[in-house]
Design a protein around this motif. Structure first.
Motif, PDB file in Angstrom:
ATOM      1  N   ILE A  30       0.847  -1.203   0.000  1.00 53.83           N
ATOM      2  CA  ILE A  30       0.000   0.000   0.000  1.00 53.83           C
ATOM      3  C   ILE A  30       0.882   1.252   0.000  1.00 53.83           C
ATOM      4  N   GLN A  31       1.928   1.242   0.833  1.00 54.72           N
ATOM      5  CA  GLN A  31       2.838   2.408   0.889  1.00 54.72           C
ATOM      6  C   GLN A  31       3.538   2.619  -0.451  1.00 54.72           C
ATOM      7  N   THR A  32       4.012   1.513  -1.050  1.00 52.62           N
ATOM      8  CA  THR A  32       4.792   1.643  -2.289  1.00 52.62           C
ATOM      9  C   THR A  32       3.909   2.147  -3.429  1.00 52.62           C
ATOM     10  N   LEU A  33       2.668   1.656  -3.497  1.00 52.64           N
ATOM     11  CA  LEU A  33       1.756   2.144  -4.541  1.00 52.64           C
ATOM     12  C   LEU A  33       1.424   3.616  -4.327  1.00 52.64           C
ATOM     13  N   GLU A  34       1.334   4.022  -3.074  1.00 55.85           N
ATOM     14  CA  GLU A  34       1.098   5.456  -2.810  1.00 55.85           C
ATOM     15  C   GLU A  34       2.309   6.280  -3.259  1.00 55.85           C
ATOM     16  N   TYR A  35       3.522   5.793  -2.969  1.00 53.14           N
ATOM     17  CA  TYR A  35       4.725   6.512  -3.436  1.00 53.14           C
ATOM     18  C   TYR A  35       4.717   6.614  -4.962  1.00 53.14           C
ATOM     19  N   TRP A  36       4.261   5.551  -5.600  1.00 53.88           N
ATOM     20  CA  TRP A  36       4.195   5.539  -7.064  1.00 53.88           C
ATOM     21  C   TRP A  36       3.287   6.674  -7.557  1.00 53.88           C
ATOM     22  N   ARG A  37       2.119   6.809  -6.922  1.00 50.12           N
ATOM     23  CA  ARG A  37       1.174   7.864  -7.312  1.00 50.12           C
ATOM     24  C   ARG A  37       1.689   9.256  -6.950  1.00 50.12           C
ATOM     25  N   MET A  38       2.629   9.342  -6.005  1.00 49.09           N
ATOM     26  CA  MET A  38       3.120  10.648  -5.554  1.00 49.09           C
ATOM     27  C   MET A  38       4.320  11.144  -6.347  1.00 49.09           C
ATOM     28  N   ARG A  39       4.701  10.421  -7.374  1.00 52.06           N
ATOM     29  CA  ARG A  39       5.946  10.786  -8.053  1.00 52.06           C
ATOM     30  C   ARG A  39       5.923  12.207  -8.591  1.00 52.06           C
ATOM     31  N   SER A  40       4.735  12.707  -8.961  1.00 55.26           N
ATOM     32  CA  SER A  40       4.672  14.077  -9.491  1.00 55.26           C
ATOM     33  C   SER A  40       5.061  15.101  -8.409  1.00 55.26           C
ATOM     34  N   LEU A  83       7.895  -3.587  -5.434  1.00 56.79           N
ATOM     35  CA  LEU A  83       6.611  -4.272  -5.610  1.00 56.79           C
ATOM     36  C   LEU A  83       6.826  -5.744  -5.986  1.00 56.79           C
ATOM     37  N   LEU A  84       7.833  -5.996  -6.814  1.00 57.07           N
ATOM     38  CA  LEU A  84       8.139  -7.381  -7.192  1.00 57.07           C
ATOM     39  C   LEU A  84       8.602  -8.184  -5.972  1.00 57.07           C
ATOM     40  N   ALA A  85       9.483  -7.572  -5.170  1.00 56.95           N
ATOM     41  CA  ALA A  85       9.984  -8.250  -3.960  1.00 56.95           C
ATOM     42  C   ALA A  85       8.835  -8.532  -2.996  1.00 56.95           C
ATOM     43  N   LEU A  86       7.911  -7.585  -2.886  1.00 57.44           N
ATOM     44  CA  LEU A  86       6.765  -7.771  -1.974  1.00 57.44           C
ATOM     45  C   LEU A  86       5.849  -8.884  -2.478  1.00 57.44           C
ATOM     46  N   VAL A 244      -8.217   5.944  14.431  1.00 60.54           N
ATOM     47  CA  VAL A 244      -7.141   6.908  14.150  1.00 60.54           C
ATOM     48  C   VAL A 244      -7.111   7.223  12.651  1.00 60.54           C
ATOM     49  N   PHE A 245      -7.308   6.204  11.823  1.00 60.27           N
ATOM     50  CA  PHE A 245      -7.388   6.430  10.375  1.00 60.27           C
ATOM     51  C   PHE A 245      -8.584   7.317  10.051  1.00 60.27           C
ATOM     52  N   TRP A 246      -9.734   7.009  10.630  1.00 58.61           N
ATOM     53  CA  TRP A 246     -10.960   7.696  10.260  1.00 58.61           C
ATOM     54  C   TRP A 246     -10.904   9.185  10.637  1.00 58.61           C
ATOM     55  N   TYR A 247     -10.340   9.465  11.807  1.00 59.23           N
ATOM     56  CA  TYR A 247     -10.347  10.859  12.266  1.00 59.23           C
ATOM     57  C   TYR A 247      -9.079  11.637  11.905  1.00 59.23           C
ATOM     58  N   PHE A 248      -7.975  10.934  11.687  1.00 58.84           N
ATOM     59  CA  PHE A 248      -6.720  11.644  11.396  1.00 58.84           C
ATOM     60  C   PHE A 248      -6.158  11.327  10.010  1.00 58.84           C
ATOM     61  N   GLY A 249      -6.808  10.428   9.272  1.00 58.08           N
ATOM     62  CA  GLY A 249      -6.365  10.106   7.915  1.00 58.08           C
ATOM     63  C   GLY A 249      -5.125   9.225   7.848  1.00 58.08           C
ATOM     64  N   LEU A 250      -4.736   8.633   8.980  1.00 62.39           N
ATOM     65  CA  LEU A 250      -3.475   7.880   9.031  1.00 62.39           C
ATOM     66  C   LEU A 250      -3.701   6.411   8.642  1.00 62.39           C
ATOM     67  N   ASN A 251      -3.921   6.164   7.359  1.00 59.58           N
ATOM     68  CA  ASN A 251      -4.187   4.788   6.929  1.00 59.58           C
ATOM     69  C   ASN A 251      -2.963   3.891   7.089  1.00 59.58           C
ATOM     70  N   ARG A 252      -1.777   4.455   6.924  1.00 58.48           N
ATOM     71  CA  ARG A 252      -0.565   3.622   7.006  1.00 58.48           C
ATOM     72  C   ARG A 252      -0.337   3.083   8.417  1.00 58.48           C
TER      73      ARG A 252
ATOM     74  N   PHE B  84      -7.048   1.998   2.030  1.00 52.06           N
ATOM     75  CA  PHE B  84      -6.222   1.180   1.134  1.00 52.06           C
ATOM     76  C   PHE B  84      -5.336   2.014   0.209  1.00 52.06           C
ATOM     77  N   HIS B  85      -5.755   3.229  -0.067  1.00 54.87           N
ATOM     78  CA  HIS B  85      -4.961   4.067  -0.983  1.00 54.87           C
ATOM     79  C   HIS B  85      -5.268   5.528  -0.665  1.00 54.87           C
ATOM     80  N   ASN B  86      -4.243   6.224  -0.167  1.00 57.68           N
ATOM     81  CA  ASN B  86      -4.515   7.553   0.396  1.00 57.68           C
ATOM     82  C   ASN B  86      -3.386   8.543   0.094  1.00 57.68           C
ATOM     83  N   PRO B  87      -2.938   8.649  -1.156  1.00 60.72           N
ATOM     84  CA  PRO B  87      -1.758   9.484  -1.417  1.00 60.72           C
ATOM     85  C   PRO B  87      -1.975  10.977  -1.147  1.00 60.72           C
ATOM     86  N   VAL B  88      -3.179  11.481  -1.440  1.00 59.82           N
ATOM     87  CA  VAL B  88      -3.403  12.935  -1.287  1.00 59.82           C
ATOM     88  C   VAL B  88      -3.332  13.327   0.192  1.00 59.82           C
ATOM     89  N   THR B  89      -4.031  12.570   1.039  1.00 64.02           N
ATOM     90  CA  THR B  89      -4.001  12.877   2.479  1.00 64.02           C
ATOM     91  C   THR B  89      -2.582  12.724   3.024  1.00 64.02           C
TER      92      THR B  89
END
Lengths: 271, 149
Positions: A30-40, A83-86, A244-252, B84-89
């Motif tokens: 989940i973290q790595t896919l988020e980093y992928w989307r954050m490349r910009s 991602l491959l290693a995971l 904590v995720f719901w109120y603070f957005g900390l999904n990780r 599951f996917h939260n890049p913006v936050t």
């Protein structure tokens, strides 16, 4: 003490290993896919451009190496390899090479984000990764029994410490004891501020919630007394991290701590 | 046997809450701080640094006119699927962490230090430039202001 490798203490050792590898692969995936989307955000007008951050690195030679590693193409390749290693860890289990690569590449990613991207979740991700690395190293050079025992205990002690410390420091703060702190943090959170008529603004709710968190977190070491108690503790912890995720957005945070639960239940079964 | 080690460990941990140890600082300690977690979450109740920015444009008379101050504080909406996917936050949280580090760097900087040399300042200035360029493409000057409340 010789471990009874296949006895089910609630979770047998192979089951605990598999559960942790799967949860860890999911968490880091989940973290790595988020980093992928954050490349910009790491290029051009994005906040996290390397041309500024590179001056955090004190050694010029290392800075030059990281300049190459953190070009957009190299960084994308690094994320793809992770991602491959995971995927390999999730499907066939970890080995020294896949876990070793994830450990080293994790250090590179932490440096890319100035030491930590998301604070606590990075710390706990590194704890689990270090525990898995210890398990693989010791398994390779000594025995799997000793390796997983060391890895699980390292992860468990760190995870239980995180709850214990977090609860104890709140106990020492007057604002937490009288319930004000929770409203202050919720108002400043990324989803805040709370609506004026929100139920968490009621002082008695804030006091009860605060004390529930303080007592439960501070009592975390008791979870190690019995595997069944540890299961109950982990179930409550999962609910806590969801809030904590719901109120603070900390999904990780949710996934990073969830990955430690198999180790906690296993260790509780060993005492 | 483990039970005694565990009891001893948590007794020592409880003592560390009372006795303060000196802070060790350094660039590599900062970059590798994930190896030394203190696990103290949501304990510092108090003021939070807030970043404000404004842009100036040259009007028809050749004079600078300043925009209103923009409050650069990330806010996003709740959504179950963000579990599951939260890049913006997460980028928003990382941005606010950077402001916190910038504020800490300013407070810890020695007397007479030029804050423009701080990496955190340069990153914050870059953030401000990016936001203002989107909103005021013709701006010629900008100001940033960091206030703690």
């Amino acid at each position: 003490m010789i471990l009874d490798w296949h006895s089910a203490y609630i979770v047998s050792t192979p089951l605990a290993i598999r559960a942790m590898e799967l949860l860890f692969a999911l968490s880091l995936g989940i973290q790595t896919l988020e980093y992928w989307r954050m490349r910009s955000a790491t290029q051009g007008r994005g906040l996290w451009i390397w041309s500024i951050q590179r001056y955090d690195i004190p050694q010029p030679s290392l800075r030059q190496f990281l300049d190459v590693l953190f070009t957009p193409a190299s960084f994308s390749a690094l994320l793809a390899l992770r991602l491959l290693a995971l995927l390999s860890v999730a499907i066939q289990g970890g080995d020294l090479w896949s876990i070793g690569f994830l450990f080293v590449s994790n250090l590179a990613i932490l440096i890319r984000w100035r030491g930590a991207f998301n604070g606590g979740s990075d710390f706990m991700t590194l704890v689990v990764l270090t525990g898995l690395f210890i398990a693989q190293l010791v398994s390779h050079f000594a025995s799997p029994e000793l390796g997983w025992r060391a890895g699980f205990w390292y992860i468990t002690i760190q995870s239980i410490t995180s709850y214990f410390m977090s609860g104890s420091v709140k106990l020492l703060k007057r604002e937490w004891r009288d319930g004000r702190a929770m409203t202050i943090f919720l108002n400043g959170a990324i989803h805040g501020p709370l609506r004026t008529n929100h139920w968490l603004r009621k002082p008695w709710v804030a006091v009860i919630s605060s004390w529930s968190f303080i007592l439960w977190e501070s009592a975390a070491p008791l979870a190690l007394l019995d595997a069944r108690l540890a299961m109950v503790f982990c179930t409550i912890a999962a609910l806590f991290h969801f809030l904590v995720f719901w109120y603070f957005g900390l999904n990780r945070f949710f996934w990073a701590w969830l990955a430690t639960f198999p180790a906690i239940v296993w260790c509780a079964g060993q005492i | 046997m483990e039970v005694y080690w565990v009891i001893g460990y948590f007794l020592v941990l409880a003592l560390t809450l009372i006795y303060k140890t000196p802070l060790i600082r350094g660039p590599w300690i900062f970059l590798l701080r994930s190896f030394f977690p203190n696990w103290k979450f949501f304990h510092a109740v108090g003021y939070v640094p807030h970043l404000y920015a404004r842009a100036a444009q040259v009007n028809n008379e050749g004079k600078l006119t300043w925009s209103e101050w923009e409050h650069l504080y990330p806010r996003t909406a709740q959504n179950f699927w963000h579990l599951f996917h939260n890049p913006v936050t997460n980028l928003g949280l990382a941005q606010q962490n950077l402001i916190d580090h910038f504020w800490a760097d300013l407070n810890e900087a020695p007397e007479g230090c030029d804050p423009r040399n701080l990496v955190s300042y340069q990153m914050v200035a870059h953030l401000v430039d990016g936001v203002l360029l989107d909103k005021y493409p013709d701006h010629t000057q900008s100001n940033l202001n960091c206030a703690c409340y």
